[in-house]
Scaffold this active site. Structure first.
Site, PDB file in Angstrom:
ATOM      1  N   GLU A 124       4.855  -5.076 -61.782  1.00 55.04           N
ATOM      2  CA  GLU A 124       4.634  -3.662 -60.527  1.00 55.04           C
ATOM      3  C   GLU A 124       5.219  -3.998 -59.401  1.00 55.04           C
ATOM      4  O   GLU A 124       3.756  -4.817 -58.922  1.00 55.04           O
ATOM      5  CB  GLU A 124       3.757  -2.823 -60.723  1.00 55.04           C
ATOM      6  CG  GLU A 124       3.394  -2.539 -62.315  1.00 55.04           C
ATOM      7  CD  GLU A 124       1.742  -0.988 -62.109  1.00 55.04           C
ATOM      8  OE1 GLU A 124       1.411  -1.375 -60.981  1.00 55.04           O
ATOM      9  OE2 GLU A 124       1.190  -0.904 -63.134  1.00 55.04           O
ATOM     10  N   LYS A 126       3.540  -4.887 -55.844  1.00 59.68           N
ATOM     11  CA  LYS A 126       2.150  -3.838 -54.888  1.00 59.68           C
ATOM     12  C   LYS A 126       2.505  -3.861 -53.833  1.00 59.68           C
ATOM     13  O   LYS A 126       2.794  -4.265 -52.373  1.00 59.68           O
ATOM     14  CB  LYS A 126       1.628  -5.311 -55.415  1.00 59.68           C
ATOM     15  CG  LYS A 126       0.349  -5.501 -53.345  1.00 59.68           C
ATOM     16  CD  LYS A 126      -0.979  -6.184 -53.872  1.00 59.68           C
ATOM     17  CE  LYS A 126      -2.283  -6.291 -53.959  1.00 59.68           C
ATOM     18  NZ  LYS A 126      -1.812  -5.264 -52.045  1.00 59.68           N
ATOM     19  N   ASP A 128       2.122  -2.406 -50.244  1.00 56.27           N
ATOM     20  CA  ASP A 128       1.000  -2.200 -48.942  1.00 56.27           C
ATOM     21  C   ASP A 128       0.688  -0.615 -48.468  1.00 56.27           C
ATOM     22  O   ASP A 128       1.810  -0.529 -47.511  1.00 56.27           O
ATOM     23  CB  ASP A 128       2.223  -3.043 -47.441  1.00 56.27           C
ATOM     24  CG  ASP A 128       1.187  -3.850 -46.699  1.00 56.27           C
ATOM     25  OD1 ASP A 128       0.005  -3.515 -46.902  1.00 56.27           O
ATOM     26  OD2 ASP A 128       1.393  -4.767 -45.943  1.00 56.27           O
ATOM     27  N   TYR A 235      -1.088   4.364 -59.908  1.00 52.79           N
ATOM     28  CA  TYR A 235      -1.077   3.151 -61.041  1.00 52.79           C
ATOM     29  C   TYR A 235      -2.123   2.751 -61.764  1.00 52.79           C
ATOM     30  O   TYR A 235      -2.264   1.617 -62.440  1.00 52.79           O
ATOM     31  CB  TYR A 235      -0.714   1.098 -60.014  1.00 52.79           C
ATOM     32  CG  TYR A 235      -1.915   1.750 -58.856  1.00 52.79           C
ATOM     33  CD1 TYR A 235      -3.123   1.388 -58.964  1.00 52.79           C
ATOM     34  CD2 TYR A 235      -0.850   1.822 -57.368  1.00 52.79           C
ATOM     35  CE1 TYR A 235      -3.966   1.643 -57.719  1.00 52.79           C
ATOM     36  CE2 TYR A 235      -1.751   1.490 -56.433  1.00 52.79           C
ATOM     37  CZ  TYR A 235      -2.880   1.076 -57.117  1.00 52.79           C
ATOM     38  OH  TYR A 235      -3.770   0.740 -55.773  1.00 52.79           O
ATOM     39  N   LYS A 325       1.681 -13.179 -54.630  1.00 54.06           N
ATOM     40  CA  LYS A 325       1.917 -12.696 -52.979  1.00 54.06           C
ATOM     41  C   LYS A 325       3.372 -13.156 -52.687  1.00 54.06           C
ATOM     42  O   LYS A 325       3.459 -14.120 -53.065  1.00 54.06           O
ATOM     43  CB  LYS A 325       0.715 -12.844 -51.690  1.00 54.06           C
ATOM     44  CG  LYS A 325      -0.705 -12.130 -52.167  1.00 54.06           C
ATOM     45  CD  LYS A 325      -0.703 -10.779 -51.374  1.00 54.06           C
ATOM     46  CE  LYS A 325      -2.123  -9.868 -51.549  1.00 54.06           C
ATOM     47  NZ  LYS A 325      -2.733 -10.375 -50.045  1.00 54.06           N
ATOM     48  N   CYS A 419     -23.553 -26.820 -28.405  1.00 51.82           N
ATOM     49  CA  CYS A 419     -23.035 -26.147 -28.563  1.00 51.82           C
ATOM     50  C   CYS A 419     -23.149 -25.445 -27.280  1.00 51.82           C
ATOM     51  O   CYS A 419     -23.365 -25.065 -26.377  1.00 51.82           O
ATOM     52  CB  CYS A 419     -24.197 -25.249 -29.295  1.00 51.82           C
ATOM     53  SG  CYS A 419     -24.029 -23.714 -29.777  1.00 51.82           S
ATOM     54  N   CYS A 422     -25.785 -22.497 -26.365  1.00 53.26           N
ATOM     55  CA  CYS A 422     -26.578 -22.601 -26.104  1.00 53.26           C
ATOM     56  C   CYS A 422     -27.004 -24.174 -25.723  1.00 53.26           C
ATOM     57  O   CYS A 422     -27.809 -24.309 -25.402  1.00 53.26           O
ATOM     58  CB  CYS A 422     -27.921 -22.609 -27.340  1.00 53.26           C
ATOM     59  SG  CYS A 422     -27.679 -24.010 -28.515  1.00 53.26           S
ATOM     60  N   CYS A 437     -24.270 -26.283 -34.610  1.00 54.00           N
ATOM     61  CA  CYS A 437     -25.815 -26.464 -33.784  1.00 54.00           C
ATOM     62  C   CYS A 437     -26.842 -26.515 -34.507  1.00 54.00           C
ATOM     63  O   CYS A 437     -27.392 -26.011 -35.214  1.00 54.00           O
ATOM     64  CB  CYS A 437     -25.284 -25.127 -32.569  1.00 54.00           C
ATOM     65  SG  CYS A 437     -26.922 -24.709 -32.031  1.00 54.00           S
ATOM     66  N   CYS A 443     -30.846 -20.377 -30.392  1.00 56.82           N
ATOM     67  CA  CYS A 443     -29.273 -20.304 -30.752  1.00 56.82           C
ATOM     68  C   CYS A 443     -29.064 -18.700 -30.174  1.00 56.82           C
ATOM     69  O   CYS A 443     -28.868 -17.977 -31.721  1.00 56.82           O
ATOM     70  CB  CYS A 443     -28.274 -21.518 -31.141  1.00 56.82           C
ATOM     71  SG  CYS A 443     -26.425 -20.844 -31.175  1.00 56.82           S
TER      72      CYS A 443
HETATM   73  S1  IVH Z   1      -3.499  -2.444 -59.999  1.00 58.62           S
HETATM   74  C1  IVH Z   1      -7.974  -3.157 -61.599  1.00 58.62           C
HETATM   75  N1  IVH Z   1      -1.295  -1.776 -58.804  1.00 58.62           N
HETATM   76  O1  IVH Z   1      -3.240  -3.263 -53.846  1.00 58.62           O
HETATM   77  C2  IVH Z   1      -6.966  -2.882 -60.997  1.00 58.62           C
HETATM   78  N2  IVH Z   1      -2.784  -2.555 -56.817  1.00 58.62           N
HETATM   79  O2  IVH Z   1      -5.026  -5.891 -53.141  1.00 58.62           O
HETATM   80  C3  IVH Z   1      -6.786  -1.815 -59.808  1.00 58.62           C
HETATM   81  N3  IVH Z   1      -2.287  -1.874 -55.046  1.00 58.62           N
HETATM   82  O3  IVH Z   1      -6.696  -1.812 -54.037  1.00 58.62           O
HETATM   83  C4  IVH Z   1      -5.044  -2.225 -58.720  1.00 58.62           C
HETATM   84  N4  IVH Z   1       0.108  -1.670 -55.094  1.00 58.62           N
HETATM   85  O4  IVH Z   1      -5.373  -0.904 -53.750  1.00 58.62           O
HETATM   86  C5  IVH Z   1      -2.627  -2.255 -57.906  1.00 58.62           C
HETATM   87  N5  IVH Z   1       0.919  -1.933 -58.552  1.00 58.62           N
HETATM   88  C6  IVH Z   1      -0.803  -1.757 -57.850  1.00 58.62           C
HETATM   89  C7  IVH Z   1      -0.603  -1.403 -56.303  1.00 58.62           C
HETATM   90  C8  IVH Z   1      -2.015  -1.957 -56.094  1.00 58.62           C
HETATM   91  C9  IVH Z   1      -0.970  -1.670 -54.356  1.00 58.62           C
HETATM   92  C10 IVH Z   1      -3.316  -1.899 -53.881  1.00 58.62           C
HETATM   93  C11 IVH Z   1      -4.395  -1.176 -54.444  1.00 58.62           C
HETATM   94  C12 IVH Z   1      -5.869  -3.005 -54.574  1.00 58.62           C
HETATM   95  C13 IVH Z   1      -4.755  -4.260 -53.512  1.00 58.62           C
HETATM   96  C14 IVH Z   1      -5.992  -4.890 -54.348  1.00 58.62           C
END
Ligand code: IVH
Length: 698
Positions: A124, A126, A128, A235, A325, A419, A422, A437, A443
């Site tokens: 799926e 991811k 942001d 999700y 990523k 350092c 300090c 240090c 310190c």
């Molecule tokens: S699953 C146990 N699916 O990414 C699994 N997370 O970096 C729980 N996120 O905390 C998360 N898209 O906020 C899942 N398709 C997706 C996602 C997703 C974004 C976020 C989520 C998670 C964070 C982790």
């Protein structure tokens, strides 16, 4: 009476603006980071208005830290807290193709699957955004919360109700209680429209859609949230009264989420192996800018729910899912200066101060340089033009220097051997990359960092005691050691008179401190800030030694590496001699012992045995696995034992309760018999471990 902005000289105006900017930043920090505002909403607004008036009259005199350019006007009070009945997890990251292949291999190994057994993963996007948990009771939305630290989040129910694609009622049939987990986000187009409007109205713009979503959700006035075009993707599930087996796969869960009325993150795809996962990844990487929303990678989830359950979690991330990523985004800028930060263990960390530059939608003005050798290896110098990159949440890094643009008079950087905080000698131990240090507790940087660590979220979690306050109090000799935190109440009046504090915020702080006089042993250990003892190791220690007194005695005895105590410490799985030596060294310093003893007079560290929620036949037992298990992999057996409250050790000693003997077991089985330790066959172990595991997010 303050002078009207029109009658001020430019010099007076600049000074007034700088002063106001500082005050606003101070109150923003109190509100946002410390959750402890000490002025009213109206007072805060007055500061802002005074600043705005001056800025309008003298726009060219706005200071560097112009509050008008900062994101998210801070409301004056906080949200109430919500404890997640099932913790909200995060994900481990994969950055390379190899990381993904390893992820798939690890799963096969853990589940002990034959090569011919087919696998399926749901891939799926991811998104942001900001993760949230929506609770439905008898099909009605009753509560919404942010993730927070995974255990406790903020109550954002009113705001979540304003999100257009969040159903207020689920389409039947539904379980009595179900928590829907997903991401609150903004489409890129909506984000740009929002920023254009804000700009036109003279309001500060958001740096990226994620910030805009987070800022919109954290509005106390939900009519502001309602005016923002937020969306939600579902999700996963948290707590639910239905059986997990109602949705045997992630795919079927997604169908169910859609049937209840949620939007899903698309395009998704069912993939069978690493090659297909990578195919999906590269396709999405290509199409990423054509999607209506920002994504920072993709997520792979093992499809079968029963396997997810067997795989379980490590710390806060599931073994059955991973975030892959997208590559880091890069930019070029000038390195203005190298500064040295001193950490809690005295480590000198070089940091690059950069000419601010936008990388992947975020303004970056600092980057880590790791250590002395890294600077030498890359020959990084002050004044160089450098390529920097940032990947996800990682701190930006300097990739390389553009030698063509180097100034003729440039000189190599020479790393300080004292350092900067300090003045003590800073030395490198043999074979270590880090210079430290030697100032120890004299310190200020180390003392303040240690205290900061002590009160931080995963340690004592004392709200209202942020870095700034810790530093002030340390300088004023009110916080010589962690125990002094618990004596701050003796200074209540003096504290309330301090600039920027006030009675209310002091009362709140002292309450927060009082609430921490009882602390689970693992957090207590973690809070001490012993080198190499992170949360996971602290948990292992707490589980193994059970009580603070037992641990303390054992660590003193372990000073002798021939002793039974040393063997016992290093028999704990995942605690090797290097970590063990750091722990023992901590106890070898008399001032650490006095800090510890002073602290135990103020705080009750709860015995680990009393913390366990459910007793199982394995609670508190120490188990050693030896030989090849046939029914499950060693990793799964270990995870299973730990989920039932047992400690898994690597070698047999008198403290071992059970030795589980698989095929071709070696000397450990014999040693167990010698020591009179109970030996279990694999079948006996399986029977013992047969209670159901605790359920997680999925
Ligand atoms: S699953 C146990 N699916 O990414 C699994 N997370 O970096 C729980 N996120 O905390 C998360 N898209 O906020 C899942 N398709 C997706 C996602 C997703 C974004 C976020 C989520 C998670 C964070 C982790």
């Amino acid at each position: 009476m303050t002078k009207q902005s029109q009658t001020l000289t430019p010099l007076e105006a600049a000074a007034a603006m700088a002063e106001l900017a500082q005050q606003i930043a101070h109150h923003d920090a109190l509100y946002h980071q410390k959750d402890a505002p000490d002025i009213s909403d109206a007072e805060y607004d007055t500061l802002r208005e005074r600043y705005r008036a001056l800025r309008e009259a003298f726009p060219h005199l706005a200071p560097q830290d112009d509050p008008e350019k900062k994101v998210g006007a801070a409301p004056a009070a906080g949200f109430s807290k919500v404890t997640h009945s099932v913790p909200m997890l995060s994900l481990n990251n994969a950055f390379t193709d190899e990381d993904v292949a390893d992820f798939v291999t690890r799963i096969r190994k853990f589940l002990n699957l034959p090569d011919a057994e087919p696998l399926a993963f749901m891939a799926e996007p991811k998104i942001d955004g900001l993760s949230a948990s929506l609770r439905y009771e008898r099909g009605r939305l009753t509560q919404a919360a942010t993730r927070g630290d995974g255990t406790t989040g903020e109550n954002i129910t009113a705001n979540a109700r304003t999100i257009r694609n969040v159903p207020h009622e689920l389409r039947a049939p539904f379980p009595d209680v179900v928590d829907i987990r997903g991401e609150i986000y903004l489409n890129r187009h909506d984000f740009m429209t929002l920023n254009a409007t804000r700009e036109a109205e003279g309001e500060p713009v958001f740096a990226n859609p994620r910030n805009a979503a987070a800022g919109s959700v954290r509005q106390l006035d939900s009519s502001i949230t309602a005016a923002r075009p937020l969306k939600f993707f579902a999700y996963a599930l948290g707590e639910r009264t239905a059986q997990a087996s109602d949705w045997p796969t992630q795919q079927s869960l997604r169908r169910q989420l859609a049937a209840w009325g949620f939007d899903l993150n698309e395009p998704s795809r069912l993939c069978a192996d690493t090659a297909e996962l990578l195919g999906y990844y590269h396709e999405l990487e290509e199409r990423r800018h054509a999607l209506p929303f920002d994504i920072d990678g993709v997520v792979y989830k093992l499809d079968r729910a029963d396997w997810q359950e067997r795989l379980g979690f490590v710390s806060r991330a599931p073994r059955w899912a991973i975030a892959h990523k997208f590559a880091a985004e890069q930019a070029e800028t000038k390195l203005l200066q190298i500064i040295i930060q001193v950490g809690r263990t005295g480590a000198l960390t070089p940091v690059a101060v950069l000419e601010p530059v936008t990388v992947g939608g975020v303004v970056v003005s600092r980057a880590t340089l790791h250590n002395e050798d890294e600077i030498a290896r890359k020959d990084i110098r002050e004044g160089d033009v450098v390529k920097i990159q940032r990947a996800g949440d990682v701190i930006p890094q300097v990739v390389e220097v553009d030698l063509k643009q180097r100034a003729a008079e440039s000189v190599p950087y020479s790393f300080p051997d004292h350092c900067p905080e300090c003045g003590s000698l800073a030395v490198r131990e043999d074979g270590m990359a880090v210079r430290r240090c030697t100032g120890g507790l004299i310190c200020p940087a180390q003392a303040v960092e240690r205290l900061g660590h002590f009160v931080s979220r995963n340690a004592f979690n004392i709200e209202g005691l942020g870095d700034q306050r810790v530093r002030e109090l340390w300088q004023d000799k009110l916080l010589a050691s962690p125990a002094a935190i618990f004596r701050l109440h003796e200074h209540r009046e003096a504290l309330a008179k301090r600039e920027g504090w006030g009675e209310k915020s002091v009362a709140k702080l002292l309450d927060a401190i009082e609430a921490r006089r009882v602390m689970p042993l693992d957090r207590f250990i973690f809070a001490l800030g012993i080198r190499q003892v992170g949360e996971a190791t602290a948990k292992l220690l707490a589980k193994h030694y059970r009580s603070l007194a037992a641990w303390r005695d054992a660590m003193l005895a372990a000073h002798d590496e021939e002793s039974e105590a040393w063997r016992d410490l290093t028999s704990i799985d995942q605690i090797g001699p290097l970590v063990a030596r750091d722990i023992v060294a901590f106890f070898g310093e008399s001032h650490n012992l006095s800090v510890l003893d002073e602290l135990t007079r103020e705080v009750n560290a709860q015995d680990a045995a009393n913390v366990a929620t459910t007793e199982t036949p394995l609670t508190g037992k120490t188990i050693v696995f030896t030989g090849t298990l046939t029914g499950m992999s060693r990793a799964e057996a270990k995870a299973k034992a730990e989920s039932l409250g047992a400690t898994v050790a690597g070698s047999v000693s008198k403290k071992t309760d059970y030795v589980v003997v698989g095929e071709d077991a070696g000397t450990k089985a014999a040693k167990a018999k010698d020591l009179g330790v109970t030996v279990l066959s694999e079948a006996e172990w399986t029977a013992l471990a047969e209670s159901p595991p605790p359920r997680g997010e999925g």
